[in-house]
Design a protein around this motif. Structure first.
Motif, PDB file in Angstrom:
ATOM      1  N   ASP A  91     -33.589 -23.559  71.100  1.00  0.00           N
ATOM      2  CA  ASP A  91     -32.798 -23.675  69.866  1.00  0.00           C
ATOM      3  C   ASP A  91     -33.695 -23.771  68.643  1.00  0.00           C
ATOM      4  OD1 ASP A  91     -33.936 -26.103  70.209  1.00  0.00           O
ATOM      5  OD2 ASP A  91     -32.093 -27.246  70.408  1.00  0.00           O
ATOM      6  N   ILE A 137     -48.152 -17.021  67.143  1.00  0.00           N
ATOM      7  CA  ILE A 137     -47.745 -18.397  66.909  1.00  0.00           C
ATOM      8  C   ILE A 137     -46.984 -18.470  65.590  1.00  0.00           C
ATOM      9  CG2 ILE A 137     -48.579 -20.747  66.534  1.00  0.00           C
ATOM     10  CD1 ILE A 137     -49.405 -20.075  69.218  1.00  0.00           C
ATOM     11  N   THR A 159     -38.311 -20.940  74.651  1.00  0.00           N
ATOM     12  CA  THR A 159     -38.425 -22.397  74.809  1.00  0.00           C
ATOM     13  C   THR A 159     -39.588 -22.995  74.007  1.00  0.00           C
ATOM     14  OG1 THR A 159     -39.633 -22.019  76.854  1.00  0.00           O
ATOM     15  CG2 THR A 159     -37.294 -22.493  77.065  1.00  0.00           C
ATOM     16  N   GLY A 160     -40.412 -22.153  73.410  1.00  0.00           N
ATOM     17  CA  GLY A 160     -41.383 -22.611  72.413  1.00  0.00           C
ATOM     18  C   GLY A 160     -42.510 -23.483  72.913  1.00  0.00           C
ATOM     19  N   ASN A 161     -42.759 -24.535  72.155  1.00  0.00           N
ATOM     20  CA  ASN A 161     -43.892 -25.438  72.401  1.00  0.00           C
ATOM     21  C   ASN A 161     -43.391 -26.652  73.170  1.00  0.00           C
ATOM     22  OD1 ASN A 161     -45.781 -24.103  70.289  1.00  0.00           O
ATOM     23  ND2 ASN A 161     -43.926 -24.554  69.119  1.00  0.00           N
ATOM     24  N   ASN A 170     -38.909 -27.768  67.600  1.00  0.00           N
ATOM     25  CA  ASN A 170     -39.978 -28.767  67.503  1.00  0.00           C
ATOM     26  C   ASN A 170     -40.745 -28.645  66.196  1.00  0.00           C
ATOM     27  OD1 ASN A 170     -39.746 -30.049  70.087  1.00  0.00           O
ATOM     28  ND2 ASN A 170     -40.449 -28.109  70.975  1.00  0.00           N
ATOM     29  N   ALA A 171     -40.902 -27.411  65.728  1.00  0.00           N
ATOM     30  CA  ALA A 171     -41.761 -27.200  64.562  1.00  0.00           C
ATOM     31  C   ALA A 171     -41.076 -27.619  63.266  1.00  0.00           C
ATOM     32  CB  ALA A 171     -42.188 -25.733  64.488  1.00  0.00           C
ATOM     33  N   TYR A 172     -39.780 -27.293  63.123  1.00  0.00           N
ATOM     34  CA  TYR A 172     -39.121 -27.486  61.820  1.00  0.00           C
ATOM     35  C   TYR A 172     -37.962 -28.487  61.892  1.00  0.00           C
ATOM     36  CZ  TYR A 172     -41.922 -23.342  61.621  1.00  0.00           C
ATOM     37  OH  TYR A 172     -42.975 -22.483  61.743  1.00  0.00           O
ATOM     38  N   LEU A 196     -45.410 -27.006  55.892  1.00  0.00           N
ATOM     39  CA  LEU A 196     -45.826 -25.732  56.486  1.00  0.00           C
ATOM     40  C   LEU A 196     -47.322 -25.589  56.259  1.00  0.00           C
ATOM     41  CD1 LEU A 196     -43.052 -23.311  55.159  1.00  0.00           C
ATOM     42  CD2 LEU A 196     -43.327 -24.137  57.494  1.00  0.00           C
ATOM     43  N   ASN A 197     -48.008 -24.980  57.212  1.00  0.00           N
ATOM     44  CA  ASN A 197     -49.442 -24.781  56.996  1.00  0.00           C
ATOM     45  C   ASN A 197     -49.726 -23.381  56.459  1.00  0.00           C
ATOM     46  OD1 ASN A 197     -48.916 -23.393  59.320  1.00  0.00           O
ATOM     47  ND2 ASN A 197     -50.791 -23.994  60.357  1.00  0.00           N
ATOM     48  N   ALA A 218     -31.965 -26.222  79.945  1.00  0.00           N
ATOM     49  CA  ALA A 218     -32.087 -25.433  81.176  1.00  0.00           C
ATOM     50  C   ALA A 218     -33.089 -26.095  82.102  1.00  0.00           C
ATOM     51  CB  ALA A 218     -32.561 -24.025  80.841  1.00  0.00           C
ATOM     52  N   PRO A 267     -44.364 -18.671  71.001  1.00  0.00           N
ATOM     53  CA  PRO A 267     -45.763 -19.046  71.232  1.00  0.00           C
ATOM     54  C   PRO A 267     -46.209 -18.935  72.689  1.00  0.00           C
ATOM     55  CG  PRO A 267     -44.443 -20.951  70.534  1.00  0.00           C
ATOM     56  CD  PRO A 267     -43.589 -19.749  70.345  1.00  0.00           C
ATOM     57  N   PHE A 275     -37.052 -21.992  66.172  1.00  0.00           N
ATOM     58  CA  PHE A 275     -37.222 -20.829  65.312  1.00  0.00           C
ATOM     59  C   PHE A 275     -37.065 -19.533  66.107  1.00  0.00           C
ATOM     60  CE2 PHE A 275     -40.011 -17.517  63.733  1.00  0.00           C
ATOM     61  CZ  PHE A 275     -39.570 -17.389  62.432  1.00  0.00           C
ATOM     62  N   SER A 276     -37.703 -19.469  67.284  1.00  0.00           N
ATOM     63  CA  SER A 276     -37.667 -18.219  68.071  1.00  0.00           C
ATOM     64  C   SER A 276     -36.242 -17.874  68.475  1.00  0.00           C
ATOM     65  CB  SER A 276     -38.521 -18.354  69.336  1.00  0.00           C
ATOM     66  OG  SER A 276     -39.851 -18.611  69.003  1.00  0.00           O
TER      67      SER A 276
HETATM   68  C1  LIG Z   1     -45.261 -29.399  65.233  1.00  0.00           C
HETATM   69  C2  LIG Z   1     -45.429 -27.917  64.949  1.00  0.00           C
HETATM   70  C3  LIG Z   1     -45.590 -27.472  63.658  1.00  0.00           C
HETATM   71  C4  LIG Z   1     -45.747 -26.114  63.392  1.00  0.00           C
HETATM   72  N1  LIG Z   1     -45.922 -25.720  62.104  1.00  0.00           N
HETATM   73  C5  LIG Z   1     -46.034 -24.407  61.826  1.00  0.00           C
HETATM   74  C6  LIG Z   1     -46.174 -23.963  60.476  1.00  0.00           C
HETATM   75  O1  LIG Z   1     -46.234 -24.764  59.566  1.00  0.00           O
HETATM   76  N2  LIG Z   1     -46.275 -22.624  60.243  1.00  0.00           N
HETATM   77  C7  LIG Z   1     -46.215 -21.722  61.268  1.00  0.00           C
HETATM   78  O2  LIG Z   1     -46.273 -20.515  61.021  1.00  0.00           O
HETATM   79  N3  LIG Z   1     -46.120 -22.129  62.537  1.00  0.00           N
HETATM   80  C8  LIG Z   1     -46.012 -23.433  62.836  1.00  0.00           C
HETATM   81  N4  LIG Z   1     -45.904 -23.846  64.127  1.00  0.00           N
HETATM   82  C9  LIG Z   1     -45.995 -22.826  65.172  1.00  0.00           C
HETATM   83  C10 LIG Z   1     -44.665 -22.572  65.870  1.00  0.00           C
HETATM   84  O3  LIG Z   1     -45.028 -22.303  67.219  1.00  0.00           O
HETATM   85  C11 LIG Z   1     -43.868 -21.383  65.397  1.00  0.00           C
HETATM   86  O4  LIG Z   1     -43.908 -21.202  64.032  1.00  0.00           O
HETATM   87  C12 LIG Z   1     -42.375 -21.461  65.770  1.00  0.00           C
HETATM   88  O5  LIG Z   1     -41.735 -22.457  65.066  1.00  0.00           O
HETATM   89  C13 LIG Z   1     -42.104 -21.637  67.224  1.00  0.00           C
HETATM   90  O6  LIG Z   1     -40.702 -21.705  67.393  1.00  0.00           O
HETATM   91  P1  LIG Z   1     -40.080 -21.859  68.827  1.00  0.00           P
HETATM   92  O7  LIG Z   1     -38.602 -21.852  68.662  1.00  0.00           O
HETATM   93  O8  LIG Z   1     -40.653 -20.848  69.736  1.00  0.00           O
HETATM   94  O9  LIG Z   1     -40.615 -23.247  69.363  1.00  0.00           O
HETATM   95  P2  LIG Z   1     -40.240 -24.753  69.073  1.00  0.00           P
HETATM   96  O10 LIG Z   1     -40.283 -25.073  67.635  1.00  0.00           O
HETATM   97  O11 LIG Z   1     -41.120 -25.508  70.004  1.00  0.00           O
HETATM   98  O12 LIG Z   1     -38.715 -24.904  69.559  1.00  0.00           O
HETATM   99  C14 LIG Z   1     -38.302 -24.691  70.886  1.00  0.00           C
HETATM  100  C15 LIG Z   1     -36.946 -25.337  71.081  1.00  0.00           C
HETATM  101  O13 LIG Z   1     -36.437 -24.973  72.368  1.00  0.00           O
HETATM  102  C16 LIG Z   1     -35.951 -26.132  73.022  1.00  0.00           C
HETATM  103  N5  LIG Z   1     -36.147 -26.001  74.468  1.00  0.00           N
HETATM  104  C17 LIG Z   1     -37.314 -25.993  75.147  1.00  0.00           C
HETATM  105  N6  LIG Z   1     -37.090 -25.902  76.463  1.00  0.00           N
HETATM  106  C18 LIG Z   1     -35.751 -25.816  76.618  1.00  0.00           C
HETATM  107  C19 LIG Z   1     -34.910 -25.727  77.776  1.00  0.00           C
HETATM  108  N7  LIG Z   1     -35.408 -25.702  79.011  1.00  0.00           N
HETATM  109  N8  LIG Z   1     -33.558 -25.683  77.592  1.00  0.00           N
HETATM  110  C20 LIG Z   1     -33.035 -25.720  76.324  1.00  0.00           C
HETATM  111  N9  LIG Z   1     -33.800 -25.822  75.205  1.00  0.00           N
HETATM  112  C21 LIG Z   1     -35.136 -25.876  75.358  1.00  0.00           C
HETATM  113  C22 LIG Z   1     -36.816 -27.277  72.494  1.00  0.00           C
HETATM  114  O14 LIG Z   1     -36.140 -28.505  72.624  1.00  0.00           O
HETATM  115  C23 LIG Z   1     -37.003 -26.863  71.040  1.00  0.00           C
HETATM  116  O15 LIG Z   1     -35.967 -27.383  70.231  1.00  0.00           O
HETATM  117  C24 LIG Z   1     -45.738 -25.184  64.446  1.00  0.00           C
HETATM  118  C25 LIG Z   1     -45.572 -25.644  65.753  1.00  0.00           C
HETATM  119  C26 LIG Z   1     -45.408 -26.986  66.004  1.00  0.00           C
HETATM  120  C27 LIG Z   1     -45.224 -27.449  67.416  1.00  0.00           C
END
Ligand SMILES: Cc1cc2nc3c(=O)[nH]c(=O)nc-3n(C[C@H](O)[C@H](O)[C@H](O)COP(=O)(O)OP(=O)(O)OC[C@H]3O[C@@H](n4cnc5c(N)ncnc54)[C@H](O)[C@@H]3O)c2cc1C
Length: 450
Positions: A12, A423, A152-154, A45-47, A56-57, A123, A413, A14-15
């Motif tokens: 849920d 990333i 599922t991200g980070n 997790n990120a936002y 934001l970096n 999941a 990521p 950014f991705s």
């Molecule tokens: C703390 C942090 C700060 C960051 N800051 C920046 C930034 O300033 N600029 C930039 O460009 N990038 C930043 N990043 C890099 C970041 O990887 C990407 O920008 C992007 O936000 C990743 O999004 P995501 O949805 O893949 O991951 P995440 O932000 O990790 O979100 C994944 C989501 O999926 C959910 N999830 C995971 N597993 C399951 C499951 N099994 N079932 C259901 N839900 C699940 C998690 O609970 C979470 O809410 C940051 C990363 C982190 C961790």
């Protein structure tokens, strides 16, 4: 409640949000898509952080969601965000929580009043095969899907060593997952804070502490006494002429030669660094698994240090603490953590013990259990770095024999080991655009395309 859906997005953050937005932009019916995650999509997790000190970096023109409108976020931020501290000489560095609001609004805008199939859950296990996937939730319920996108991200940080709590006390706090930032308000102004890890999460903690006027000591425990540099203003003007053929050794030599001999927080150095970056994914994908592992082992820490530079506000907070001699570095890795006698004790591998009142785990991403399950159940194979699952350049998950699944994809990521530097928000948004087109072409009958 068990459910059937055409397309299931797991995650849920950014991705997941960009995947949803681009599927809808491809004309795929909102009713055929389901999102699985605990919160409304876009923050993750990120936002999803609450601390206003977490920024934001990257500057405002870099998170690109729509390739045809790269300045969409910059314009939105200018209109909607009231944050006088965002402006720096290197651009505007907005709060991460404001970027989360932007993503959330983009999702709602794209839905245009249509309901979102959002299942609030996690999941736990994936079974099935192409066109017939089943996801089991922690509650025991399940969702069947024809097509599945892993977003599922980070995986949230876990302690890197054993933790023994011999005595509980409300004056001492241990924060295993610091990303939400809600630990900050529990830290009294004069207490001694231990930061385990020395990357961007530690810098976030420092910025948060400075913003709340922290006066106590801060000890950073890390194998390297070095923080990422501050972002400087940079532009790309030159195109590097890479050696051909290229090997890992030649890559490193070429990069060393290309980068100027100036400090890494200077514009000149960062312009050259950013000129090198766009070609690195193509080069990375040309290396075999062994070459990728060697590169990561030898230079991964350097790569992480300079790829993730920090916002100028965050580095200014660190400099303030440093100038007031409030911060110290303790070089080493934690072997165990004990809470007793009114303090938290972190024992390092060399036997040294560091004491404090609050311990923040800034050691970064943990392993994703869902992806590990896919490997152990022989649905997916590990990637070259053995940190995630392998995918091909079309974003299809590869089975243990290296064959691409036709309806199981991954973005975000966790695709880094296979595809390189994926990333940043704009790189993930590009993946989502590519994937949405592929799903529309290959999977959606015309009745589900509006
Ligand atoms: C703390 C942090 C700060 C960051 N800051 C920046 C930034 O300033 N600029 C930039 O460009 N990038 C930043 N990043 C890099 C970041 O990887 C990407 O920008 C992007 O936000 C990743 O999004 P995501 O949805 O893949 O991951 P995440 O932000 O990790 O979100 C994944 C989501 O999926 C959910 N999830 C995971 N597993 C399951 C499951 N099994 N079932 C259901 N839900 C699940 C998690 O609970 C979470 O809410 C940051 C990363 C982190 C961790």
């Amino acid at each position: 409640m068990n459910k059937e859906t055409d397309i299931l997005i797991i995650g849920d953050g950014f991705s997941a949000a960009v995947a949803l937005i681009h599927l809808l932009r491809q004309g795929i019916d909102a009713q055929s898509i389901t999102i699985l995650g605990k919160h409304s999509p876009g923050r993750g997790n990120a936002y999803g952080c609450t601390s206003p000190a977490f920024r934001l970096n990257v500057r405002e023109d870099l998170p690109i969601i729509f390739s045809e409108d790269p300045l969409h976020f910059a314009r939105w931020a200018n209109e909607h965000i009231k944050d006088p501290q965002a402006k720096t000489s290197a651009g505007y560095f907005y709060r991460r929580s404001d970027f989360g609001t932007y993503m959330n609004q983009l999702v709602n805008h794209q839905l245009d009043g249509r309901d979102l199939n959002h299942i609030q859950g996690e999941a736990q296990r994936i079974t099935g095969s192409d066109g017939r996937w089943r996801v089991e939730l922690k509650t025991g319920e399940y969702i069947d899907a024809k097509v599945m996108i892993l977003a599922t991200g980070n995986a949230t940080p876990t302690w890197p060593c054993p933790v023994h709590i011999e005595q509980t006390s409300s004056q001492l706090t241990l924060t295993e997952n610091p990303w939400p930032g809600d630990y900050l308000h529990r830290i009294p102004v004069n207490d001694h804070v231990l930061l385990l890890g020395g990357g961007l999460t530690a810098l976030d903690a420092i910025n948060g502490l400075v913003e709340q006027g922290h006066q106590g000591k801060v000890s950073v425990i890390s194998p390297r006494v070095l923080f990422p540099p501050s972002q400087a203003p940079w532009t790309r003007t030159k195109q590097p002429q890479w050696p051909n053929p290229i090997t890992p050794a030649r890559l490193v030599r070429f990069m060393r030669h290309y980068l100027p001999n100036t400090p890494t927080d200077q514009s000149e150095w960062q312009c050259a660094w950013e000129e090198l970056r766009p070609d690195l994914n193509r080069i990375w994908q040309g290396f075999n698994a062994y070459q990728r592992r060697i590169l990561m082992k030898r230079f991964g820490w350097l790569w992480n240090l300079y790829r993730f530079r920090a916002s100028p506000q965050t580095i200014a907070a660190y400099h303030q603490m440093r100038d007031q001699q409030q911060i110290e570095f303790r070089c080493g890795r934690a072997k165990n953590i004990t809470v007793r006698d009114g303090a938290i004790h972190v024992t390092l591998h060399d036997g040294e013990v560091v004491h404090g009142h609050h311990l923040i785990n800034c050691t970064g991403v943990a392993r994703d259990r869902l992806l590990d399950q896919l490997i152990s159940d022989a649905i997916a194979s590990p990637d070259a770095l053995k940190s995630s699952i392998a995918i091909d350049s079309q974003l299809s998950v590869l089975d243990p024999r290296g064959r691409a699944h036709q309806s199981l994809w991954m973005i975000g990521p966790a695709t880094m080991g296979s595809l390189g530097d994926v990333i940043a928000a704009s790189a993930i948004a590009k993946q989502a655009e590519q994937l949405a087109k592929a799903i529309r072409l290959n999977w959606m009958p015309s009745s589900n395309v509006q």
